[in-house]
Design a protein around this motif. Structure first.
Motif, mmCIF file in Angstrom:
data_model
loop_
_atom_site.group_PDB
_atom_site.id
_atom_site.type_symbol
_atom_site.label_atom_id
_atom_site.label_comp_id
_atom_site.label_asym_id
_atom_site.label_seq_id
_atom_site.Cartn_x
_atom_site.Cartn_y
_atom_site.Cartn_z
ATOM 1 N N GLU A 27 0.904 -1.406 -0.142
ATOM 2 C CA GLU A 27 0.164 -0.482 -0.036
ATOM 3 C C GLU A 27 0.933 1.177 0.075
ATOM 4 N N MET A 28 1.961 0.764 0.361
ATOM 5 C CA MET A 28 3.299 2.185 0.867
ATOM 6 C C MET A 28 3.218 2.687 -0.549
ATOM 7 N N ILE A 29 4.074 1.163 -1.067
ATOM 8 C CA ILE A 29 4.735 1.583 -1.970
ATOM 9 C C ILE A 29 3.757 2.143 -2.994
ATOM 10 N N ALA A 30 2.538 2.020 -3.574
ATOM 11 C CA ALA A 30 1.471 2.515 -3.920
ATOM 12 C C ALA A 30 1.301 3.841 -4.035
ATOM 13 N N ILE A 31 1.028 4.278 -2.579
ATOM 14 C CA ILE A 31 1.024 6.487 -2.070
ATOM 15 C C ILE A 31 1.613 6.309 -2.738
#
Lengths: 261, 387
Positions: free
Chosen positions: B127-131
């Protein structure tokens, strides 16, 4: 007759010379305006908050500052000497040069500087070869300690940051101008060109402003007005003011004319 | 059946601070009566630069609604003086929606049969990579309030993953003890937000019938414990409309002010979540907060604490959000998905707490800010303990 011009009256900071005595703060602008404002203001030095200079975010403030401008990264966000020192070192690592404006603030409401921690940070960074310009509350004793600590200039506040209230600390800044052998750069609180002019007339070596220009309707024209005011004030200072009410009237016939031998 | 505690009583393992802040705040707010002020009072407060607590009360009054335009002019001036046109951007990330409370107004209420889930470390990282790929550099991590399902170590792990991708990490999680905050700070978090929901202890007890959240004073002292746990900034908020919103707003701001006076280096933030008024219900409920009142609360706070951060909620529509930026708000979320695991292409694992009204992407919000001649800011903080 030799008129005073920018070219024969440079601002010298630790051996570096600048023709402009107007330091522009970049913190409150739309990034796209910075270049124009710098051009109109004729500034050669721009402060940047290092905390805003993130290399990998979509817009990096460093990309918006013209390359011929000397960067004066500040340590805003630091709450003590140690944090300021770390931010300064990071600034050097990021390629922002050796100039650093120390800002140590331990009060989120008034943003007043902590002189004691500022002196500590100045000492450490000057030893590491930084050209240190500390932002400070205009206190003579602290200013002397900053000289001993190796500061390249002293930056007393005119009024709280962002207040646009002008030279509220005028009398204390005057004392610094008289007593401190370094350039005195009035930082913070300057809200209008007339106030910048007044600071220069008093003998300040330069003026730093941000909010006053960033909050104007026409930022570029306001930067130009500041440039002219700073030049006017500097010229007046060098020309040596004549009779100013502030200094008391001078009698036109000598008071000691009665002496005979 | 679990034990129901009195709402003013500390439950086991809740740290009690040696502080009288609650008494001070209640004392300074007990006589608040917004109906006593006239338009003349409002106009005279708007002449001032520094507002006292009682000046602030005047701006929260119904009388001030008729001076909204004047307030807006002054509020805008202060906003630009302190922040220029800078607008900070962040994205919230919900990592768990398990909850042990029974807040009657909330979608996460543990008796509410919704799909529950918590992300594991791998999912959090994805999720953090995506954000972070969107360019975002500040993340606000949220959990439901379940110290068993999302324990402090779990949150600390999530924070240390976030540290790899973000320069600023905020938390909106259940209140905890000083040592817990310290652990999260050491893991890389620096900002903690806790909404008191309402400062009216009677209404508070009604709306929070069970769970740790039932303890009013423990929640009240969360910000102070976070500061003692070395957090750099703290956020406050009331759920406007839950009780008398004017009094709640007043008390929240006094809470923030007194805490800032006690810990002057602390950065202060205020959020303004509101219960949306029901249709055909406007005349009967004095607690209804319409956009007019919401804006009034926000601008009054801007004038009272001009240096504080104001976050504009994603519960509000885009037109409202964009327009409050130049007037008072300084921080806005973008690219929001309030479900659990909503930022990656995988299927969302858990249901959302509430519906958002502004689904715009980061790029759309970035451009909306530029269109107002304002400046999107992605990073405004250096965590020097990590240097």
């Amino acid at each position: 007759m030799n008129f005073i011009t920018n070219n024969n009256d440079p601002l010298i900071l630790d051996g570096h010379t600048f023709n402009s005595r107007f330091i522009l703060g970049s913190g409150k602008f739309s990034l796209k305006l910075i270049q124009t404002v710098m051009e109109y203001g004729g500034s050669e030095i721009a402060t940047i908050a290092l905390r805003r200079a993130n290399a990998d975010s979509p817009e990096n403030i460093l990309d918006f500052i013209p390359k011929n401008i000397t960067l004066l990264p500040n340590t805003s966000g630091a709450r003590n000497a140690e944090e300021a020192v770390r931010i300064a070192r990071l600034s050097r690592e990021l390629g922002c040069g050796d100039f650093v404006k120390i800002e140590v603030i331990h009060d989120s409401k008034y943003l007043l500087p902590d002189n004691e921690e500022t002196i500590k940070a100045t000492k450490i960074l000057a030893k590491e070869g930084f050209i240190v310009l500390p932002y400070m509350y205009p206190d003579l004793i602290s200013a002397r300690k900053l000289v001993d600590a190796g500061a390249a200039a002293v930056m007393p506040l005119g009024a709280p940051i962002g207040s646009n209230r002008g030279l509220l600390t005028k009398d204390f800044i005057k004392i610094l101008i008289e007593e401190i052998p370094l350039p005195i750069i009035v930082d913070a609180g300057i809200g209008s060109p007339s106030q910048a002019c007044e600071a220069m007339e008093l003998g300040a070596s330069a003026v730093m402003a941000n909010t006053a220009i960033a909050t104007a309707d026409d930022c570029a024209s306001m930067a130009k007005a500041f440039r002219l005011a700073i030049e006017a004030g500097r010229t007046a200072y060098l020309a040596k003011l004549g009779r100013v009410l502030d200094k008391g009237a001078e009698a036109s016939s000598p008071l000691t004319g009665f002496l005979q031998d | 059946m679990r034990k129901i505690y009195d709402s003013m009583e500390y439950q086991p393992n809740m740290q009690v601070l040696d502080s009288d802040l609650l008494e001070q705040v209640l004392d300074k707010t007990k006589n608040f009566n917004p109906y006593q002020y006239t338009k003349k009072d409002v106009l005279s407060v708007l002449e001032k630069d520094n507002l006292s607590i009682s000046d602030f009360a005047v701006l929260l009054s119904p009388a001030a609604e008729s001076c909204l335009e004047k307030m807006a002019k002054k509020s805008k001036l202060q906003r630009y003086k302190y922040f220029g046109g800078n607008v900070l951007l962040f994205t919230p990330l919900y990592i768990s929606n398990y909850c042990e409370n029974e807040c009657v107004y909330c979608g996460f209420n543990c008796k509410n049969k919704i799909s529950r889930s918590r992300l594991n470390a791998e999912e959090i990282e994805r999720e953090m990579i995506a954000i972070s790929k969107t360019g975002m550099r500040e993340v606000l991590m949220l959990t439901g309030e379940s110290p068993t399902k999302s324990d402090v170590e779990y949150i600390a792990k999530a924070v240390s993953i976030a540290k790899k991708y973000f320069s600023t990490i905020g938390l909106e999680v259940y209140p905890m003890n000083v040592d817990d905050y310290k652990l999260l700070h050491q893991s890389g978090a620096d900002f903690v937000t806790v909404f008191q929901e309402t400062y009216d202890s009677t209404v508070y007890a009604e709306k929070h019938p069970a769970g740790a959240k039932r303890c009013f004073p423990y929640r009240f002292y969360a910000q102070e414990r976070a500061i003692l746990g070395e957090m750099r900034g703290v956020g406050f908020g009331v759920l406007l409309g839950l009780s008398d919103f004017r009094k709640d707003m007043f008390t929240a701001a006094v809470h923030a002010k007194l805490l800032q006076q006690k810990y002057p280096h602390t950065e202060i933030a205020m959020s303004f979540p509101r219960l949306r008024p029901y249709k055909n219900h406007t005349e009967t409920n004095p607690n209804d907060v319409h956009e007019t009142q919401l804006l009034q609360m926000m601008m009054a706070f801007r004038l009272f604490m001009p240096f504080a951060s104001i976050t504009i909620s994603t519960r509000e529509r885009s037109g409202f959000r964009d327009n409050v930026l130049p007037l008072c708000a300084t921080k806005i979320s973008a690219g929001v998905n309030v479900g659990i695991g909503g930022h990656t292409e995988n299927e969302q694992k858990g249901d959302a707490q509430f519906e958002i009204s502004d689904p715009r992407t980061l790029e759309e919000i970035h451009n909306a800010i530029l269109n107002q001649n304002m400046q999107p800011v992605y990073t405004d903080y250096i965590n020097t303990s990590l240097l």
